[in-house]
Scaffold this motif. Structure first.
Motif, PDB file in Angstrom:
ATOM      1  N   LEU A  24       0.826  -1.209   0.000  1.00 31.44           N
ATOM      2  CA  LEU A  24       0.000   0.000   0.000  1.00 31.44           C
ATOM      3  C   LEU A  24       0.865   1.266   0.000  1.00 31.44           C
ATOM      4  CD1 LEU A  24      -2.807  -1.036   2.523  1.00 31.44           C
ATOM      5  CD2 LEU A  24      -3.015  -0.770   0.040  1.00 31.44           C
ATOM      6  N   ALA A  25       1.975   1.225   0.727  1.00 32.01           N
ATOM      7  CA  ALA A  25       2.849   2.395   0.801  1.00 32.01           C
ATOM      8  C   ALA A  25       3.423   2.749  -0.568  1.00 32.01           C
ATOM      9  CB  ALA A  25       3.983   2.140   1.798  1.00 32.01           C
ATOM     10  N   PHE A  26       3.817   1.732  -1.318  1.00 35.33           N
ATOM     11  CA  PHE A  26       4.419   1.999  -2.625  1.00 35.33           C
ATOM     12  C   PHE A  26       3.376   2.299  -3.700  1.00 35.33           C
ATOM     13  CE2 PHE A  26       8.060   0.233  -0.504  1.00 35.33           C
ATOM     14  CZ  PHE A  26       9.135   0.909  -1.082  1.00 35.33           C
ATOM     15  N   SER A  32       7.962  10.528  -4.931  1.00 39.63           N
ATOM     16  CA  SER A  32       8.699  11.710  -4.474  1.00 39.63           C
ATOM     17  C   SER A  32       8.796  11.739  -2.950  1.00 39.63           C
ATOM     18  CB  SER A  32       8.019  12.988  -4.984  1.00 39.63           C
ATOM     19  OG  SER A  32       6.709  13.112  -4.439  1.00 39.63           O
ATOM     20  N   LEU A  33       7.886  10.998  -2.316  1.00 35.08           N
ATOM     21  CA  LEU A  33       7.924  10.891  -0.857  1.00 35.08           C
ATOM     22  C   LEU A  33       8.584   9.564  -0.455  1.00 35.08           C
ATOM     23  CD1 LEU A  33       4.318  12.198  -0.077  1.00 35.08           C
ATOM     24  CD2 LEU A  33       6.475  13.469   0.037  1.00 35.08           C
ATOM     25  N   TRP A  34       9.713   9.290  -1.112  1.00 33.76           N
ATOM     26  CA  TRP A  34      10.406   8.012  -0.913  1.00 33.76           C
ATOM     27  C   TRP A  34      10.809   7.779   0.544  1.00 33.76           C
ATOM     28  CZ3 TRP A  34      15.134   8.641   1.234  1.00 33.76           C
ATOM     29  CH2 TRP A  34      15.729   9.906   1.118  1.00 33.76           C
ATOM     30  N   TYR A  35      11.072   8.883   1.267  1.00 35.53           N
ATOM     31  CA  TYR A  35      11.494   8.763   2.663  1.00 35.53           C
ATOM     32  C   TYR A  35      10.371   8.216   3.541  1.00 35.53           C
ATOM     33  CZ  TYR A  35       9.369  13.423   2.463  1.00 35.53           C
ATOM     34  OH  TYR A  35       8.520  14.467   2.230  1.00 35.53           O
ATOM     35  N   ILE A  36       9.105   8.504   3.167  1.00 31.49           N
ATOM     36  CA  ILE A  36       7.977   7.933   3.915  1.00 31.49           C
ATOM     37  C   ILE A  36       7.847   6.447   3.603  1.00 31.49           C
ATOM     38  CG2 ILE A  36       5.482   8.003   4.289  1.00 31.49           C
ATOM     39  CD1 ILE A  36       5.536  10.956   3.702  1.00 31.49           C
ATOM     40  N   VAL A  40       8.188   3.383   6.339  1.00 28.40           N
ATOM     41  CA  VAL A  40       7.245   2.267   6.496  1.00 28.40           C
ATOM     42  C   VAL A  40       7.974   0.936   6.364  1.00 28.40           C
ATOM     43  CG1 VAL A  40       5.222   1.120   5.509  1.00 28.40           C
ATOM     44  CG2 VAL A  40       5.271   3.614   5.709  1.00 28.40           C
ATOM     45  N   LEU A  41       8.884   0.858   5.400  1.00 27.67           N
ATOM     46  CA  LEU A  41       9.631  -0.384   5.184  1.00 27.67           C
ATOM     47  C   LEU A  41      10.494  -0.721   6.399  1.00 27.67           C
ATOM     48  CD1 LEU A  41      10.576  -2.712   3.398  1.00 27.67           C
ATOM     49  CD2 LEU A  41      12.293  -1.162   2.411  1.00 27.67           C
ATOM     50  N   VAL A  42      11.206   0.278   6.909  1.00 33.18           N
ATOM     51  CA  VAL A  42      12.079   0.031   8.067  1.00 33.18           C
ATOM     52  C   VAL A  42      11.254  -0.352   9.297  1.00 33.18           C
ATOM     53  CG1 VAL A  42      13.672   1.107   9.699  1.00 33.18           C
ATOM     54  CG2 VAL A  42      13.931   1.528   7.249  1.00 33.18           C
TER      55      VAL A  42
END
Length: 220
Positions: A24-26, A32-36, A40-42
């Protein structure tokens, strides 16, 4: 190191949640909000790792000694005192309690060898496991072993504030072997042992113990 069989369900659920959250996050979060997405991944990776870590069974050489009463689990000794039992026994007993944090190995082992003469599950509250009343008011499962010397030991698995299931593998009439699996408590808990008063205590309050390795007490 291997994983305990009680972890199959929780690990499967945690893995599905991991895949769903990151999928869902991806899909829903802009690149552009790759840091979010990375956060979530971490976060989900750490949580999934903790679930695997909780159900671990480390490889150990267990201490089998018929003259000793071994720790039934990993954790910290939080109680050593004489008590008036709330079940099975009618006379005072010596209580030794071991508190398990969520980071401890949560397999519960038989502290002694002997015939299982009592087994009883009690519904109850979910007080924090170090609370003085958790022994008598929390969800718990008690078993009594009768040693070959005729003396009896009660082992009580107690659910804590985070624990959601107590598993006990013993049945009345079977002969339990020292350091073999008694059961499992999921997500934070404690185990009480009620011993004869004449047992010789070998630990102190605050000691860190390992299930099946550390000697809590010895027969007189």
């Amino acid at each position: 190191m291997k994983l305990h069989r009680e972890g199959k369900g929780p690990i499967a659920v945690a893995s599905c949640v991991f895949l769903l959250c990151n999928g869902l996050a991806f899909v829903l979060i802009s690149n552009s909000l790759w840091y979010i997405q990375g956060f979530v991944l971490v976060l989900t990776t750490v949580l999934l790792g903790l679930v695997f870590f909780f159900f671990r069974i480390p490889k150990r050489v267990l201490n089998i000694d018929d003259a000793c009463i071994q720790a039934p689990c990993d954790g910290t000794v939080v109680v050593i005192e004489e008590v008036e039992p709330d079940e099975y026994f009618t006379e005072k007993r010596l209580q030794i309690s071991v508190f398990m944090s969520v980071l401890n190995v949560h397999v519960n082992l038989n502290p002694i060898a002997g015939e299982v003469v009592y087994s009883c599950y009690h519904k109850g509250k979910n007080l924090v496991a170090w609370h003085p009343k958790s022994s008598t008011e929390n969800e718990r499962h008690s078993v009594v072993y009768q040693h070959a010397n005729g003396k009896e030991v009660l082992a009580k698995q107690i659910a804590g504030a985070l624990a959601n299931r107590i598993v006990n593998y013993l049945t009345c009439g079977e002969v339990a072997n020292q350091t073999e699996e008694m059961g499992f408590i999921k997500f934070g808990s404690r185990v009480d042992l009620l011993l004869p008063l004449d047992c010789v205590v070998k630990v102190q309050l605050g000691d860190k113990v390992q299930g099946g390795i550390t000697t809590l007490a010895q027969w007189p």
